[in-house]
Design an enzyme around this catalytic site. Structure first.
Site, PDB file in Angstrom:
ATOM      1  N   GLU A  51       0.877  -1.187   0.000  1.00  0.00           N
ATOM      2  CA  GLU A  51       0.000   0.000   0.000  1.00  0.00           C
ATOM      3  C   GLU A  51       0.908   1.229   0.000  1.00  0.00           C
ATOM      4  O   GLU A  51       2.006   1.196   0.572  1.00  0.00           O
ATOM      5  CB  GLU A  51      -0.918   0.015   1.220  1.00  0.00           C
ATOM      6  CG  GLU A  51      -1.863  -1.172   1.310  1.00  0.00           C
ATOM      7  CD  GLU A  51      -2.767  -1.367   0.104  1.00  0.00           C
ATOM      8  OE1 GLU A  51      -3.187  -0.356  -0.485  1.00  0.00           O
ATOM      9  OE2 GLU A  51      -3.032  -2.522  -0.260  1.00  0.00           O
ATOM     10  N   ALA A  52       0.417   2.274  -0.633  1.00  0.00           N
ATOM     11  CA  ALA A  52       1.263   3.465  -0.798  1.00  0.00           C
ATOM     12  C   ALA A  52       0.441   4.738  -0.609  1.00  0.00           C
ATOM     13  O   ALA A  52      -0.797   4.714  -0.689  1.00  0.00           O
ATOM     14  CB  ALA A  52       1.874   3.451  -2.198  1.00  0.00           C
ATOM     15  N   HIS A 219      -7.978  -3.296   0.365  1.00  0.00           N
ATOM     16  CA  HIS A 219      -6.941  -2.250   0.361  1.00  0.00           C
ATOM     17  C   HIS A 219      -6.143  -2.173   1.663  1.00  0.00           C
ATOM     18  O   HIS A 219      -5.307  -1.288   1.811  1.00  0.00           O
ATOM     19  CB  HIS A 219      -7.491  -0.868  -0.005  1.00  0.00           C
ATOM     20  CG  HIS A 219      -8.193  -0.860  -1.328  1.00  0.00           C
ATOM     21  ND1 HIS A 219      -7.538  -1.067  -2.520  1.00  0.00           N
ATOM     22  CD2 HIS A 219      -9.504  -0.693  -1.641  1.00  0.00           C
ATOM     23  CE1 HIS A 219      -8.410  -1.028  -3.510  1.00  0.00           C
ATOM     24  NE2 HIS A 219      -9.612  -0.806  -3.007  1.00  0.00           N
TER      25      HIS A 219
HETATM   26  P1  AMP Z   1      -4.490  -1.916  -3.729  1.00  0.00           P
HETATM   27  O1  AMP Z   1      -3.490  -3.032  -3.678  1.00  0.00           O
HETATM   28  O2  AMP Z   1      -5.582  -2.101  -4.707  1.00  0.00           O
HETATM   29  O3  AMP Z   1      -4.985  -1.722  -2.350  1.00  0.00           O
HETATM   30  O4  AMP Z   1      -3.742  -0.619  -4.188  1.00  0.00           O
HETATM   31  C1  AMP Z   1      -2.411  -0.333  -3.869  1.00  0.00           C
HETATM   32  C2  AMP Z   1      -2.196   1.135  -3.831  1.00  0.00           C
HETATM   33  O5  AMP Z   1      -2.633   1.729  -5.073  1.00  0.00           O
HETATM   34  C3  AMP Z   1      -2.960   1.886  -2.766  1.00  0.00           C
HETATM   35  O6  AMP Z   1      -2.301   1.875  -1.519  1.00  0.00           O
HETATM   36  C4  AMP Z   1      -2.994   3.289  -3.365  1.00  0.00           C
HETATM   37  O7  AMP Z   1      -1.766   3.939  -3.188  1.00  0.00           O
HETATM   38  C5  AMP Z   1      -3.178   3.004  -4.838  1.00  0.00           C
HETATM   39  N1  AMP Z   1      -4.634   2.994  -5.181  1.00  0.00           N
HETATM   40  C6  AMP Z   1      -5.449   1.932  -5.215  1.00  0.00           C
HETATM   41  N2  AMP Z   1      -6.695   2.288  -5.576  1.00  0.00           N
HETATM   42  C7  AMP Z   1      -6.660   3.617  -5.748  1.00  0.00           C
HETATM   43  C8  AMP Z   1      -7.632   4.615  -6.139  1.00  0.00           C
HETATM   44  N3  AMP Z   1      -8.897   4.286  -6.403  1.00  0.00           N
HETATM   45  N4  AMP Z   1      -7.225   5.905  -6.232  1.00  0.00           N
HETATM   46  C9  AMP Z   1      -5.948   6.259  -5.986  1.00  0.00           C
HETATM   47  N5  AMP Z   1      -4.994   5.389  -5.627  1.00  0.00           N
HETATM   48  C10 AMP Z   1      -5.328   4.083  -5.507  1.00  0.00           C
HETATM   49 MG    MG Z   2      -3.671  -3.654  -1.606  1.00  0.00          MG
END
Ligand code: AMP
Ligand code: MG
Length: 257
Positions: A51-52, A219
């Site tokens: 996560e970022a 997330h």
């Molecule tokens: P995830 O593994 O789908 O949780 O996403 C990894 C990272 O991508 C998150 O910690 C965010 O930094 C970025 N991210 C995911 N979904 C979004 C979104 N809808 N809008 C902006 N950044 C996102």
């Molecule tokens: Mg994630």
């Protein structure tokens, strides 16, 4: 007939008998195959989901992602059990304040990243966990042993974003040496698309289309990693053979640092 040709024809013959599987794919020729029986290239998988820092579309223009959660789960492919987990919150330096959007999306709070460690420290802690779990199970990563470069455990992520974009870019930008173990991995989405001939819009949809309910909080990096592991277990049952789909240094023989 030279030794390579004779080996290849032997392999072809064995494949006809369903006796072997192709065990390795490099980035140039990613050969995805389904396992006809329980033979898997890797005994264990280390599933990661980073996560970022993030912002809404309007405010993210000039900002760069920094890792804030660094989780990994060790999946035993034959039992479907997660045998060990690692989780570390990481302190962002470039944009130390989390946006409301980011906290809402990931569930990660400002206090957690304030108490987190810098990325290089996270690598050290992760490496300690990694060495321990690998040693206990006699596991070795691809390209770390001369006698068997395929290895019996590999990293996996959903898409190439985590290791191919987020981690690589942050290390390059901050001049942080990236551990070489993060140079090659399995993109579960690539194998999912190949296996089911479907292109889900996102991870949630990939689970849903197989009737699997997400467990925990989407997330959250750790929960995402656990659910990717659940998906991989199901894919195994459906005949997937997980092979390396991305290798950033395909010509390196050994990857030890
Ligand atoms: P995830 O593994 O789908 O949780 O996403 C990894 C990272 O991508 C998150 O910690 C965010 O930094 C970025 N991210 C995911 N979904 C979004 C979104 N809808 N809008 C902006 N950044 C996102
Ligand atoms: Mg994630």
């Amino acid at each position: 007939m030279n030794s390579r040709n004779s080996r290849d024809s032997l392999l072809d013959f064995a494949r006809l008998l369903n006796a072997v599987e192709t065990v390795y794919a490099n980035s140039a020729s990613c050969r995805l195959q389904t396992a006809r029986h329980s033979t898997q290239t890797f005994r264990y998988i280390i599933v990661m989901d980073l996560e970022a820092t993030c912002w809404t579309k309007e405010t993210q223009k000039w900002k760069t992602h920094e890792i804030i959660e660094f989780p990994a789960v060790l999946l035993n492919l034959s039992s479907g059990q997660i045998e060990s987990e690692f989780q570390q919150y990481v302190m962002p330096i470039e944009n130390p304040r989390l946006s409301e959007f980011c906290t809402e999306l990931t569930g990660i709070r400002q206090q957690q990243v304030d108490a987190g460690v810098p990325l290089p420290t996270c690598f050290i802690l992760f490496n300690k966990w990694l060495n321990k779990v690998l040693l206990e199970r006699k596991l070795y990563l691809p390209k770390t042993e001369l006698r068997d470069k395929t290895g019996n455990v590999a990293f996996a992520t959903w898409t190439d974003w985590d290791l191919g974009s987020c981690l690589s870019k942050e290390c390059t930008r901050k001049r942080i040496p990236k551990p070489s173990c993060f140079d090659l991995w399995i993109d579960v989405r690539t194998i999912y698309r190949q296996l089911y001939q479907r292109r889900p819009a996102n991870f949630g949809e990939a689970l849903e289309s197989l009737g699997i309910r997400f467990e925990g909080r989407p997330h959250s990096g750790l929960h995402d990693a656990r659910n990717i592991a659940r998906l991989m277990t199901r894919m195994c049952k459906d005949g997937a053979n997980f092979v390396i789909t991305k290798d950033l240094k395909p010509f390196d023989v050994l990857n030890k640092k």
